[in-house]
Design a protein around this motif. Structure first.
Motif, PDB file in Angstrom:
ATOM      1  N   ARG A 231       0.836  -1.207   0.000  1.00 24.88           N
ATOM      2  CA  ARG A 231       0.000   0.000   0.000  1.00 24.88           C
ATOM      3  C   ARG A 231       0.871   1.257   0.000  1.00 24.88           C
ATOM      4  N   VAL A 232       1.962   1.205   0.772  1.00 29.08           N
ATOM      5  CA  VAL A 232       2.888   2.336   0.801  1.00 29.08           C
ATOM      6  C   VAL A 232       3.567   2.506  -0.557  1.00 29.08           C
ATOM      7  N   LYS A 233       3.986   1.386  -1.136  1.00 29.07           N
ATOM      8  CA  LYS A 233       4.739   1.424  -2.397  1.00 29.07           C
ATOM      9  C   LYS A 233       3.893   1.876  -3.575  1.00 29.07           C
ATOM     10  N   TYR A 234       2.651   1.394  -3.656  1.00 31.90           N
ATOM     11  CA  TYR A 234       1.848   1.636  -4.848  1.00 31.90           C
ATOM     12  C   TYR A 234       0.783   2.739  -4.683  1.00 31.90           C
ATOM     13  N   ILE A 235       0.573   3.196  -3.427  1.00 33.94           N
ATOM     14  CA  ILE A 235      -0.425   4.255  -3.211  1.00 33.94           C
ATOM     15  C   ILE A 235       0.217   5.503  -2.617  1.00 33.94           C
ATOM     16  N   VAL A 236       0.904   5.344  -1.480  1.00 31.78           N
ATOM     17  CA  VAL A 236       1.427   6.509  -0.761  1.00 31.78           C
ATOM     18  C   VAL A 236       2.541   7.202  -1.538  1.00 31.78           C
ATOM     19  N   ILE A 237       3.549   6.440  -1.920  1.00 30.50           N
ATOM     20  CA  ILE A 237       4.702   7.056  -2.593  1.00 30.50           C
ATOM     21  C   ILE A 237       4.318   7.747  -3.904  1.00 30.50           C
ATOM     22  N   PRO A 238       3.540   7.094  -4.803  1.00 26.69           N
ATOM     23  CA  PRO A 238       3.140   7.828  -6.018  1.00 26.69           C
ATOM     24  C   PRO A 238       2.296   9.067  -5.723  1.00 26.69           C
ATOM     25  N   SER A 239       1.517   9.022  -4.639  1.00 25.71           N
ATOM     26  CA  SER A 239       0.647  10.165  -4.320  1.00 25.71           C
ATOM     27  C   SER A 239       1.421  11.372  -3.816  1.00 25.71           C
ATOM     28  N   ILE A 240       2.564  11.144  -3.165  1.00 27.30           N
ATOM     29  CA  ILE A 240       3.341  12.267  -2.636  1.00 27.30           C
ATOM     30  C   ILE A 240       4.437  12.726  -3.605  1.00 27.30           C
ATOM     31  N   MET A 241       4.543  12.074  -4.761  1.00 20.10           N
ATOM     32  CA  MET A 241       5.572  12.456  -5.729  1.00 20.10           C
ATOM     33  C   MET A 241       5.449  13.907  -6.202  1.00 20.10           C
ATOM     34  N   PRO A 242       4.234  14.425  -6.502  1.00 20.87           N
ATOM     35  CA  PRO A 242       4.147  15.848  -6.890  1.00 20.87           C
ATOM     36  C   PRO A 242       4.687  16.785  -5.809  1.00 20.87           C
ATOM     37  N   THR A 243       4.389  16.469  -4.539  1.00 18.35           N
ATOM     38  CA  THR A 243       4.912  17.282  -3.437  1.00 18.35           C
ATOM     39  C   THR A 243       6.422  17.182  -3.361  1.00 18.35           C
ATOM     40  N   LEU A 244       6.945  15.973  -3.550  1.00 16.92           N
ATOM     41  CA  LEU A 244       8.393  15.763  -3.523  1.00 16.92           C
ATOM     42  C   LEU A 244       9.076  16.551  -4.639  1.00 16.92           C
ATOM     43  N   VAL A 245       8.523  16.509  -5.833  1.00 17.39           N
ATOM     44  CA  VAL A 245       9.111  17.227  -6.967  1.00 17.39           C
ATOM     45  C   VAL A 245       9.071  18.731  -6.728  1.00 17.39           C
ATOM     46  N   LEU A 246       7.941  19.228  -6.221  1.00 12.61           N
ATOM     47  CA  LEU A 246       7.796  20.661  -5.945  1.00 12.61           C
ATOM     48  C   LEU A 246       8.843  21.134  -4.949  1.00 12.61           C
ATOM     49  N   LEU A 247       8.988  20.426  -3.833  1.00 18.39           N
ATOM     50  CA  LEU A 247       9.946  20.832  -2.804  1.00 18.39           C
ATOM     51  C   LEU A 247      11.376  20.692  -3.298  1.00 18.39           C
ATOM     52  N   THR A 248      11.639  19.677  -4.113  1.00 20.11           N
ATOM     53  CA  THR A 248      12.987  19.483  -4.651  1.00 20.11           C
ATOM     54  C   THR A 248      13.365  20.627  -5.582  1.00 20.11           C
ATOM     55  N   ILE A 249      12.429  21.045  -6.426  1.00 18.03           N
ATOM     56  CA  ILE A 249      12.693  22.166  -7.334  1.00 18.03           C
ATOM     57  C   ILE A 249      13.029  23.427  -6.539  1.00 18.03           C
ATOM     58  N   LEU A 250      12.278  23.669  -5.467  1.00 16.75           N
ATOM     59  CA  LEU A 250      12.530  24.850  -4.641  1.00 16.75           C
ATOM     60  C   LEU A 250      13.882  24.758  -3.932  1.00 16.75           C
ATOM     61  N   ASP A 251      14.259  23.552  -3.492  1.00 20.14           N
ATOM     62  CA  ASP A 251      15.526  23.369  -2.773  1.00 20.14           C
ATOM     63  C   ASP A 251      16.734  23.388  -3.695  1.00 20.14           C
ATOM     64  N   ILE A 252      16.531  23.060  -4.971  1.00 19.97           N
ATOM     65  CA  ILE A 252      17.647  23.014  -5.908  1.00 19.97           C
ATOM     66  C   ILE A 252      18.315  24.386  -6.032  1.00 19.97           C
ATOM     67  N   GLY A 253      17.537  25.443  -5.867  1.00 18.70           N
ATOM     68  CA  GLY A 253      18.085  26.788  -5.964  1.00 18.70           C
ATOM     69  C   GLY A 253      19.167  27.070  -4.942  1.00 18.70           C
ATOM     70  N   TYR A 254      19.171  26.322  -3.836  1.00 22.98           N
ATOM     71  CA  TYR A 254      20.168  26.524  -2.782  1.00 22.98           C
ATOM     72  C   TYR A 254      21.287  25.476  -2.843  1.00 22.98           C
ATOM     73  N   LEU A 255      21.270  24.646  -3.871  1.00 22.16           N
ATOM     74  CA  LEU A 255      22.210  23.537  -3.947  1.00 22.16           C
ATOM     75  C   LEU A 255      23.657  24.026  -4.036  1.00 22.16           C
ATOM     76  N   VAL A 256      23.885  25.043  -4.850  1.00 19.40           N
ATOM     77  CA  VAL A 256      25.247  25.535  -5.065  1.00 19.40           C
ATOM     78  C   VAL A 256      25.580  26.697  -4.138  1.00 19.40           C
ATOM     79  N   THR A 257      24.597  27.506  -3.828  1.00 20.56           N
ATOM     80  CA  THR A 257      24.889  28.764  -3.129  1.00 20.56           C
ATOM     81  C   THR A 257      24.393  28.811  -1.689  1.00 20.56           C
ATOM     82  N   GLY A 258      23.521  27.877  -1.286  1.00 18.31           N
ATOM     83  CA  GLY A 258      22.939  27.941   0.050  1.00 18.31           C
ATOM     84  C   GLY A 258      23.940  27.555   1.129  1.00 18.31           C
ATOM     85  N   GLY A 259      23.681  28.056   2.321  1.00 21.33           N
ATOM     86  CA  GLY A 259      24.516  27.691   3.459  1.00 21.33           C
ATOM     87  C   GLY A 259      25.372  28.844   3.932  1.00 21.33           C
TER      88      GLY A 259
END
Length: 325
Positions: A231-259
């Motif tokens: 249930r986690v593999k086939y329902i939960v993880i695919p359902s949270i993928m849009p949220t994961l992608v959104l947050l990753t895109i926002l965090d990528i901006g700090y990958l080189v310069t953040g900190g």
């Protein structure tokens, strides 16, 4: 839908001048209808303009040889001199490497721990236990980094630190270890500390995403005999993928310069080769030596690189229809 189509067709039959007047009338009716929301947005827009856009004129300093007390407009124009100084500096590549490695480690580890915690909490049944764990894990987020850094410096201190005392008592070591004096350990210690501080807070948005999953999907999976892991593999993880992608895109901006704050507080002269990042280089050469033009050039570099990374990752995500904009 039918009414909108009919209204659009009726609008086409109206003469051009009357059509423009009608559009303006509808626009002002919409403004009047939403005037409360518009007035509520005014302070936000003023704050954005005052603190985000007005200071951009100061970027002019990066292209001039400015000294404190001097009129910025009268300073000598030097073009890209300060950017060349940054790119040719002996510590630039080393600091850039530290930025990339530490931010990547923090992004991967923090995201993994946040998703894992969210999934575990969503699967637990005891509400009291879930609330207690959730509170304990996101509470460090509200603790100042200054306090967190001092806590870990004392815990890992070679002179009376709790970790060293326990390891000596258990016979694992003979004398205390200066953990922050081991330069090659800094990346791992830094990742561990920031993950502990932020993964509980990061799990909140994933918990919200999981709570929005249609319960009928779980019921259907249970009828089909799916295990909890399935249930986690086939329902939960695919359902949270849009949220994961959104947050990753926002965090990528700090990958080189953040900190800055965590590296500045946990770093020292011994581990500087692994703890110093570009922002600390800007502090050292820009503010401490009074070279404000160089510090401004570093700020522009950080902004341009961060925005470029966000646009690139967003363009890649667009191919999979998971883009931010």
């Amino acid at each position: 839908m039918g009414m909108n189509t009919k209204a659009a067709s009726d609008l086409k039959t109206i003469p051009k001048n009357s059509r423009k007047t009608l559009r303006i009338s509808l626009f002002w009716k919409q403004i009047k209808k939403q005037q409360v929301l518009l007035w509520m947005s005014v302070p936000i827009m003023l704050h954005l303009a005052l603190f985000q856009f007005v200071p951009l004129w100061g970027w002019l300093m990066a292209f001039k040889d400015y000294h404190i007390g001097q009129n910025l407009l009268e300073a000598d124009w030097v073009g890209l001199k300060h950017f060349q100084t940054l790119l040719k500096h002996d510590d630039f590549l080393q600091d850039l490497r530290n930025n990339i490695v530490m931010n990547t480690m923090q992004l991967v580890t923090g995201t993994f721990c946040a998703i894992t915690l969210a999934i575990v909490l969503s699967e637990l049944k005891g509400k009291w236990f879930v609330r207690t764990v959730q509170t304990m894990t996101y509470l460090p987020h509200f603790v100042s980094m200054v306090v967190v850094a001092n806590i870990f410096v004392m815990l890992l201190s070679p002179d009376g630190g709790l970790v060293n005392q326990l390891m000596i008592k258990w016979g694992w070591i003979d004398e205390g270890i200066f953990y922050f004096g081991q330069a090659k350990w800094f990346w791992y210690l830094h990742t561990l500390i920031l993950t502990w501080k932020g993964f509980g807070w990061g799990a909140i948005i994933y918990l919200a995403s999981i709570s929005g999953i249609d319960p009928s999907l779980y019921d259907a999976a249970q009828v089909d005999g799916a295990s909890r892991w399935q249930r986690v593999k086939y329902i939960v993880i695919p359902s949270i993928m849009p949220t994961l992608v959104l947050l990753t895109i926002l965090d990528i901006g700090y990958l080189v310069t953040g900190g800055f704050e965590s590296q500045f507080l946990l770093g020292n002269v011994i581990n500087a080769d692994y703890s110093e990042v570009i922002s600390i280089l800007a502090l050292r050469l820009g503010l401490n030596e009074g070279n404000f033009s160089f510090g401004t050039a570093v700020g522009i570099f950080n902004s341009v690189v961060g925005m470029t990374l966000v646009l690139i990752v967003n363009a890649i995500a667009r191919r999979y229809k998971a883009n931010l904009f």
